[in-house]
Structures are given as C-alpha cells and as structure tokens.
Design an enzyme around this catalytic site. Structure first.
Site, PDB file in Angstrom:
ATOM      1  N   TYR A   1       1.874  14.401  -0.269  1.00 47.52           N
ATOM      2  CA  TYR A   1       1.542  15.249   0.874  1.00 47.52           C
ATOM      3  C   TYR A   1       1.927  16.702   0.601  1.00 47.52           C
ATOM      4  O   TYR A   1       2.402  17.414   1.478  1.00 47.52           O
ATOM      5  CB  TYR A   1       2.187  14.707   2.157  1.00 47.52           C
TER       6      TYR A   1
ATOM      7  N   GLU B   1       0.825  -1.211   0.000  1.00 49.98           N
ATOM      8  CA  GLU B   1       0.000   0.000   0.000  1.00 49.98           C
ATOM      9  C   GLU B   1       0.862   1.266   0.000  1.00 49.98           C
ATOM     10  O   GLU B   1       0.936   1.992   0.987  1.00 49.98           O
ATOM     11  CB  GLU B   1      -0.916  -0.021   1.235  1.00 49.98           C
TER      12      GLU B   1
ATOM     13  N   TYR C   1       6.970  18.825   9.690  1.00 53.15           N
ATOM     14  CA  TYR C   1       7.922  17.768  10.007  1.00 53.15           C
ATOM     15  C   TYR C   1       9.382  18.193   9.917  1.00 53.15           C
ATOM     16  O   TYR C   1      10.272  17.366  10.162  1.00 53.15           O
ATOM     17  CB  TYR C   1       7.738  16.580   9.046  1.00 53.15           C
TER      18      TYR C   1
ATOM     19  N   CYS D   1       2.000  35.515   7.260  1.00 57.64           N
ATOM     20  CA  CYS D   1       2.373  36.288   8.459  1.00 57.64           C
ATOM     21  C   CYS D   1       2.626  35.337   9.617  1.00 57.64           C
ATOM     22  O   CYS D   1       1.971  35.385  10.659  1.00 57.64           O
ATOM     23  CB  CYS D   1       1.286  37.300   8.796  1.00 57.64           C
ATOM     24  N   GLU D   2       3.580  34.437   9.417  1.00 58.28           N
ATOM     25  CA  GLU D   2       3.991  33.453  10.416  1.00 58.28           C
ATOM     26  C   GLU D   2       5.500  33.291  10.335  1.00 58.28           C
ATOM     27  O   GLU D   2       6.049  33.089   9.250  1.00 58.28           O
ATOM     28  CB  GLU D   2       3.342  32.088  10.129  1.00 58.28           C
TER      29      GLU D   2
ATOM     30  N   ARG E   1       3.415   7.804  -0.778  1.00 57.61           N
ATOM     31  CA  ARG E   1       4.450   8.710  -1.274  1.00 57.61           C
ATOM     32  C   ARG E   1       5.319   8.069  -2.344  1.00 57.61           C
ATOM     33  O   ARG E   1       5.794   8.742  -3.250  1.00 57.61           O
ATOM     34  CB  ARG E   1       5.304   9.223  -0.105  1.00 57.61           C
TER      35      ARG E   1
END
Length: 427
Positions: free
Chosen positions: A385, A276, A319, A349-350, A279
């Site tokens: 992802y 299965e 991650y 804005c981070e 990625r």
C-alpha cells in the site's frame, strides 16, 4: 582513526547508488525478502496474493515463480495478472493429491462495474462474489459458472477502523444471516457455489483472525457438499515497530487445517485451503528513498522536509501509520551523531503532509540522527500500500520503482515525466 559508519543498503544495494541511478523519491524492493515471505506460507494448499498491496508486474512475476496465485479487484488488476503470466484457466498441480484445481486469477469485489464484468466474461475468470446482485449479473453472462461467496461474518478487525472489513460498519461481503437466501438465489440462477471466503480486516492480529475459522465452518455446513475451496482471507500482521514481532503462523495454519479436515470428513471429499495475504508478502521488502531538501525550526520543533509526500506514501496521512525511518548520509553511510527529535514532512501544500503523525492527524516527532540537505531518509516496510496508493496530487509525477536482487538492481517502472502528467488532456 575514526571508524566510518557502515554503508546503508536495500537488498544489498547501496541507498546512495540507487538514488544516484534512479533519482528520488524512489521505491525499491528486495526480491529475496518477497521470496522468503512466500515460502513462509508453504504449508497452505494455495497462497493467493492480494495484488492491490503491490501490483508492479515484476513483483507479480516474482510471486508467480514462487507458486503463488493472485486475487484481482478490478479489470485493471485482471489485465496486470495476465500480463505477468498468470493463466485465466484452472490448473491442477502434480502433487495436489485429489485437491480441486486452483484458479490462478480470482476476481474479488462487492460489485461488477461494466469493465470488470466484461473482463471476467471474456477471460473466463472465477469470481468471489461480495453481494447477491453479482450472482444475477454473472449468471446472465456466464450461465452455469461456479462461484465463491465472500461472507461478512458480522465482526471485523484491522490496524485501523478504515481497514476493518467485517461487521455492520463494513460494505464488504454478503451478510452471514442472508446466506440461506443467497444460496437459493445462486441455485435459481444456475450457479454452483464451490468456494467460501472470509476476510475481516487488514493488519489484524491472529487472535481476531482465528475467530474467522469457526464462523466460516458454520457457513460451510450451510453451503454443503458443493464446497471444494475455503479461504481464510488475509490480514496477516506485519511488524512495523521495533517492539513488534512476527506472528506464530504455524499455529494459525494448524487451526485452519483442522477446520478443513472436519469439513472434508463431513463432505466426503478433499477441500482446498487457501490464504490470501497482501501486505505480508511485500511490506517488508519495500523501502521509500527520499532526499532531504530543507531543514528548519518552527518554534520548538525541528522539521526535515523531503521530496516525497503523501502523494508518494499515503499510509501515514490515511491511517496514522508508522514506518521505520533511517537517515543515510549523502555518501551512502549511516548518519552519525546523537539523535534529535524531528518532524518529517513532504513538499505538498497540505498541513497533513507529515510522515511522523498518528491517526487523527496529530503531528509527532521521531528521534533521528542529524540530517542535512542532500542526505537521504529511507522509510522502510513500505512495500505494501505504498506505490499502489500514490497519486499525482500537486501534479507530482509518480516515482520510479526498482527491484533489487542480491545487490543487483534494475528499473521495473520508469519515473513519470511532465508529458506523462498531461497525457490525454486537452485545452
């Protein structure tokens, strides 16, 4: 005469041409790379794509044409699979040599929300149950159904603790010590356990993944002769960094094939062997194209600020994930000049909106060729992802997606518009 740098491409299409045609930020997928990765796993009886990694309909249609089936983790993913042409009903292959039919769509989860239960029942989808409560809920609606059990073997491993899906720290699967009681529960509910599945984490290594075979075999013996399918789960590693290489998949298959054969000897019938991947099938095919919109210094650090942020690609902020980055000049050629250590950040804005960071949020630099406003950065190996985890944070529209096949490109998802952002809202 000074020699020009080569034109930078994705799947044979010019990066600059893609940006001009579809704007930035932009996800582009190399169709041939996806085909190649599907064919890498041809030895397995069934290759089941974990579509949560990259669920665009064009990607699903491509892998279906390669003979790959799908895993769905929500009612929405069931709908996507059906829209991409997958049948909800089991099908037998012409060359299966006595193997049980394969389920083109399997619903895998630890719960049924109400929408997913309705979708499973209305379409007759096979279920991979990650909790005992799912058995009771399914039996009430689909008495006599066959099911797969997802078992937590008591250990796990992944490229990040957040992608570790085994052991006591994970919510996933039925605890291995509870299997005898769960088998009784399934029998009382009138369900037949026909499949067994284990998945210990995403982006693991083959050494840890190989441990699953022995654990699954022990549980399979407990389940007994009703078992007709075993799944090795996913988690196949992908090389993101220059020094990394592809794993020995042939040796991995041989390990699982030997496990399957021992179970066939014990049970006296054929057992279908599934893998299965998520990625593995799509990561290397995908690239995120983004435009440099500002260049500035903050003390000793040089920053390249681009029009993609963690709303576009979340893996680095979630991650601390590494993605290869290449600089493409505005004319489409590889950027020239001596590399300089830079920080690559986005427009949000981070402070965490940084593509060059390690897990824990520590900002790092990357040696890249000189870049100016109007040049492009390409973040490669972004096909898993990537878009699927994108968001509308800061009211940013979701990017377009493009499929590139032997240099020919086509739009497979339109960029969101401002109207799309507020659709469904009221004052």
């Amino acid at each position: 005469m000074q020699q020009q740098e080569p034109v930078e491409t994705i799947g044979g299409a010019s990066v600059a041409e893609l940006a001009q045609c579809y704007g930035t930020p932009l996800y582009a997928y190399d169709a041939e790379m996806i085909r190649r990765r599907c064919r890498d796993l041809a030895a397995w009886d069934t290759v089941r794509f974990a579509q949560k990694a990259c669920s665009n309909l064009a990607v699903l249609d491509l892998i279906r044409r390669e003979g790959v089936v799908v895993d769905a983790v929500s009612a929405g993913e069931i709908h996507r699979a059906l829209a991409a042409g997958f049948s909800p009903h089991p099908v037998a292959g012409a060359d299966d040599n006595g193997l049980p039919p394969v389920h083109p769509i399997v619903y895998t989860a630890d719960i049924f929300d109400r929408e997913s239960l309705e979708a499973v029942v209305s379409h007759g989808i096979h279920v991979n149950c990650g909790s005992a409560d799912m058995l009771t809920q399914l039996a009430e609606r689909m008495p006599g159904a066959s099911v797969t059990l997802r078992v937590n073997p008591g250990f796990g491993h992944g490229h990040s603790q957040k992608t570790n899906t085994g052991g006591e720290g994970s919510k996933h699967g039925i605890w291995h010590e509870d299997i005898p009681e769960v088998l009784k529960q399934a029998e009382w509910a009138g369900l037949m356990v026909s499949g067994l599945h284990m998945h210990i984490g995403s982006g693991s290594d083959l050494e840890h993944l190989a441990e699953v075979a022995g654990a699954l075999e022990r549980i399979a013996v407990e389940v007994g002769r009703s078992l007709t399918t075993i799944s090795a789960g996913g988690g196949l590693p992908v090389p993101y960094r220059p020094h990394e290489s592809h794993a020995d998949l042939s040796g991995y298959f041989q390990l699982w094939d030997a496990t399957r054969r021992r179970l066939e000897d014990r049970f006296g019938h054929r057992v279908r062997l599934e893998i299965e991947p998520g990625r593995y099938l799509t990561a290397e095919s995908g690239s995120l194209v983004t435009e440099v919109r500002a260049v500035k210094r903050m003390g000793s650090k040089r920053y390249l600020l681009v029009d993609a942020g963690f709303n576009t690609l979340a893996r680095p902020v979630l991650y601390g994930s590494y993605h290869p980055i290449r600089v493409v000049a505005a004319n489409g050629r590889a950027a020239a000049g001596s590399p300089e250590d830079v920080v690559v950040g986005g427009p949000l804005c981070e402070s965490g909106d940084i593509f060059t960071q390690e897990e824990g949020g520590f900002v790092t630099t990357r040696p890249l060729a000189p870049a100016d406003v109007g040049d492009f950065l390409v973040l490669d190996i972004a096909g898993a992802y990537g878009f699927v985890m994108a968001s509308n944070y800061n009211s940013k529209p979701l990017p377009a997606e493009v499929m590139v096949d032997a240099g020919t490109h086509r739009l497979v998802r339109a960029r969101q518009t401002p109207a799309d952002l507020i659709r469904g809202e009221t004052t």
